[in-house]
Design a protein around this motif. Structure first.
Motif, PDB file in Angstrom:
ATOM      1  N   VAL A   2       0.851  -1.191   0.000  1.00  5.00           N
ATOM      2  CA  VAL A   2       0.000   0.000   0.000  1.00  5.00           C
ATOM      3  C   VAL A   2       0.885   1.239   0.000  1.00  5.00           C
ATOM      4  CG1 VAL A   2      -1.709   1.294   1.319  1.00  5.00           C
ATOM      5  CG2 VAL A   2      -1.832  -1.188   1.236  1.00  5.00           C
ATOM      6  N   SER A   3       0.613   2.184  -0.916  1.00  7.88           N
ATOM      7  CA  SER A   3       1.366   3.435  -0.930  1.00  7.88           C
ATOM      8  C   SER A   3       0.470   4.652  -0.717  1.00  7.88           C
ATOM      9  CB  SER A   3       2.125   3.593  -2.249  1.00  7.88           C
ATOM     10  OG  SER A   3       1.215   3.691  -3.326  1.00  7.88           O
ATOM     11  N   ASP A   4      -0.838   4.487  -0.905  1.00  6.71           N
ATOM     12  CA  ASP A   4      -1.780   5.599  -0.770  1.00  6.71           C
ATOM     13  C   ASP A   4      -3.050   5.036  -0.126  1.00  6.71           C
ATOM     14  OD1 ASP A   4      -3.347   7.866  -1.027  1.00  6.71           O
ATOM     15  OD2 ASP A   4      -3.011   8.094  -3.176  1.00  6.71           O
ATOM     16  N   LEU A   5      -3.355   5.494   1.075  1.00  7.63           N
ATOM     17  CA  LEU A   5      -4.488   4.964   1.829  1.00  7.63           C
ATOM     18  C   LEU A   5      -5.453   6.100   2.151  1.00  7.63           C
ATOM     19  CD1 LEU A   5      -5.693   2.534   3.434  1.00  7.63           C
ATOM     20  CD2 LEU A   5      -4.337   3.337   5.374  1.00  7.63           C
ATOM     21  N   ARG A   6      -6.747   5.896   1.876  1.00  8.70           N
ATOM     22  CA  ARG A   6      -7.760   6.898   2.203  1.00  8.70           C
ATOM     23  C   ARG A   6      -8.947   6.218   2.853  1.00  8.70           C
ATOM     24  NH1 ARG A   6      -8.453  10.339  -3.142  1.00  8.70           N
ATOM     25  NH2 ARG A   6      -6.548   9.670  -4.080  1.00  8.70           N
ATOM     26  N   GLY A   7      -9.678   7.031   3.623  1.00  9.99           N
ATOM     27  CA  GLY A   7     -10.854   6.469   4.265  1.00  9.99           C
ATOM     28  C   GLY A   7     -11.781   7.534   4.805  1.00  9.99           C
ATOM     29  N   GLU A   8     -12.988   7.104   5.107  1.00  7.60           N
ATOM     30  CA  GLU A   8     -14.021   7.951   5.704  1.00  7.60           C
ATOM     31  C   GLU A   8     -14.364   7.374   7.064  1.00  7.60           C
ATOM     32  OE1 GLU A   8     -15.800  10.671   4.472  1.00  7.60           O
ATOM     33  OE2 GLU A   8     -14.554  10.730   2.676  1.00  7.60           O
ATOM     34  N   ILE A   9     -14.527   8.233   8.025  1.00  5.93           N
ATOM     35  CA  ILE A   9     -15.013   7.824   9.337  1.00  5.93           C
ATOM     36  C   ILE A   9     -16.399   8.433   9.465  1.00  5.93           C
ATOM     37  CG2 ILE A   9     -14.641   7.912  11.822  1.00  5.93           C
ATOM     38  CD1 ILE A   9     -11.620   8.418  11.137  1.00  5.93           C
ATOM     39  N   TYR A  37       0.291  13.094   5.622  1.00  6.57           N
ATOM     40  CA  TYR A  37      -1.007  12.810   6.209  1.00  6.57           C
ATOM     41  C   TYR A  37      -1.949  13.987   5.985  1.00  6.57           C
ATOM     42  CZ  TYR A  37       1.430   9.158   8.801  1.00  6.57           C
ATOM     43  OH  TYR A  37       2.166   8.058   9.141  1.00  6.57           O
ATOM     44  N   ARG A  38      -3.202  13.674   5.736  1.00  8.77           N
ATOM     45  CA  ARG A  38      -4.271  14.676   5.757  1.00  8.77           C
ATOM     46  C   ARG A  38      -5.413  14.067   6.559  1.00  8.77           C
ATOM     47  NH1 ARG A  38      -6.082  19.334   2.901  1.00  8.77           N
ATOM     48  NH2 ARG A  38      -8.201  19.712   3.604  1.00  8.77           N
ATOM     49  N   ILE A  39      -5.760  14.743   7.642  1.00  4.82           N
ATOM     50  CA  ILE A  39      -6.853  14.291   8.495  1.00  4.82           C
ATOM     51  C   ILE A  39      -7.848  15.433   8.602  1.00  4.82           C
ATOM     52  CG2 ILE A  39      -7.510  13.479  10.789  1.00  4.82           C
ATOM     53  CD1 ILE A  39      -4.570  12.445  11.034  1.00  4.82           C
ATOM     54  N   ASP A  40      -9.067  15.174   8.193  1.00  2.81           N
ATOM     55  CA  ASP A  40     -10.145  16.157   8.292  1.00  2.81           C
ATOM     56  C   ASP A  40     -11.145  15.663   9.318  1.00  2.81           C
ATOM     57  OD1 ASP A  40      -9.328  18.049   6.247  1.00  2.81           O
ATOM     58  OD2 ASP A  40      -9.778  16.453   4.821  1.00  2.81           O
ATOM     59  N   ILE A  41     -11.233  16.381  10.418  1.00  2.48           N
ATOM     60  CA  ILE A  41     -12.207  16.062  11.459  1.00  2.48           C
ATOM     61  C   ILE A  41     -13.397  16.972  11.231  1.00  2.48           C
ATOM     62  CG2 ILE A  41     -12.671  15.987  13.934  1.00  2.48           C
ATOM     63  CD1 ILE A  41      -9.593  15.686  14.307  1.00  2.48           C
ATOM     64  N   ASP A  42     -14.461  16.399  10.660  1.00  2.00           N
ATOM     65  CA  ASP A  42     -15.662  17.197  10.405  1.00  2.00           C
ATOM     66  C   ASP A  42     -16.306  17.615  11.713  1.00  2.00           C
ATOM     67  OD1 ASP A  42     -15.271  16.815   7.667  1.00  2.00           O
ATOM     68  OD2 ASP A  42     -16.483  14.990   7.667  1.00  2.00           O
ATOM     69  N   LYS A  43     -16.404  16.666  12.641  1.00  2.00           N
ATOM     70  CA  LYS A  43     -16.968  16.977  13.946  1.00  2.00           C
ATOM     71  C   LYS A  43     -16.476  15.972  14.964  1.00  2.00           C
ATOM     72  CE  LYS A  43     -21.020  17.901  16.645  1.00  2.00           C
ATOM     73  NZ  LYS A  43     -22.435  18.117  16.721  1.00  2.00           N
ATOM     74  N   LEU A  44     -15.946  16.497  16.064  1.00  2.00           N
ATOM     75  CA  LEU A  44     -15.601  15.691  17.225  1.00  2.00           C
ATOM     76  C   LEU A  44     -16.341  16.311  18.401  1.00  2.00           C
ATOM     77  CD1 LEU A  44     -13.929  13.614  18.879  1.00  2.00           C
ATOM     78  CD2 LEU A  44     -12.180  15.378  19.068  1.00  2.00           C
TER      79      LEU A  44
END
Length: 126
Positions: A2-9, A37-44
């Protein structure tokens, strides 16, 4: 490999009433220390009783008592933020509000310095 990993929480929960939604992308794997890294926290949304173990799991050490006192007076914390960069050099842009009033907007760069300390530069607005 794996060289590029993306996901939705869509919704992750912790404790009694703490939840998060957002997305992430990690490029240039498998070398996680040099990856971008790019992490987008829409709401915590975190309730006070859940914040103590959450904070310690993030920073990997016990925080000063005053931090816990402030959190527990606040009832809850709401956060939305974007983090972009490497583990030792990244940019944070986001908003925090706390129960009982008050909030903070941040647009800062955080960079690891020699000796394990971090420098923080940018803007904080209350």
């Amino acid at each position: 490999m794996v060289s590029d990993l993306r996901g939705e929480i869509y919704r992750a929960s912790l404790g009694t009433n703490t939840s998060m939604s957002g997305s992430f992308r990690i490029k240039d794997l498998p070398d996680w220390q040099r990856s971008m890294y790019r992490i987008d926290i829409d709401k915590l949304h975190a309730e006070a009783e859940d914040i103590h173990p959450l904070m310690e799991s993030v920073v990997k050490q016990e925080l000063p008592q005053i931090v816990y006192d402030i959190v527990h007076r606040s009832d809850y914390v709401d956060l939305s933020a974007s983090l972009l960069g490497r583990l030792d050099d990244f940019h944070v842009n986001g908003d925090v509000s706390v129960g009982g009033g008050g909030g903070l907007s941040a647009d800062v760069d955080i960079e690891k310095q020699q000796g394990g300390r971090y420098s923080v530069s940018g803007m904080l607005n209350t």
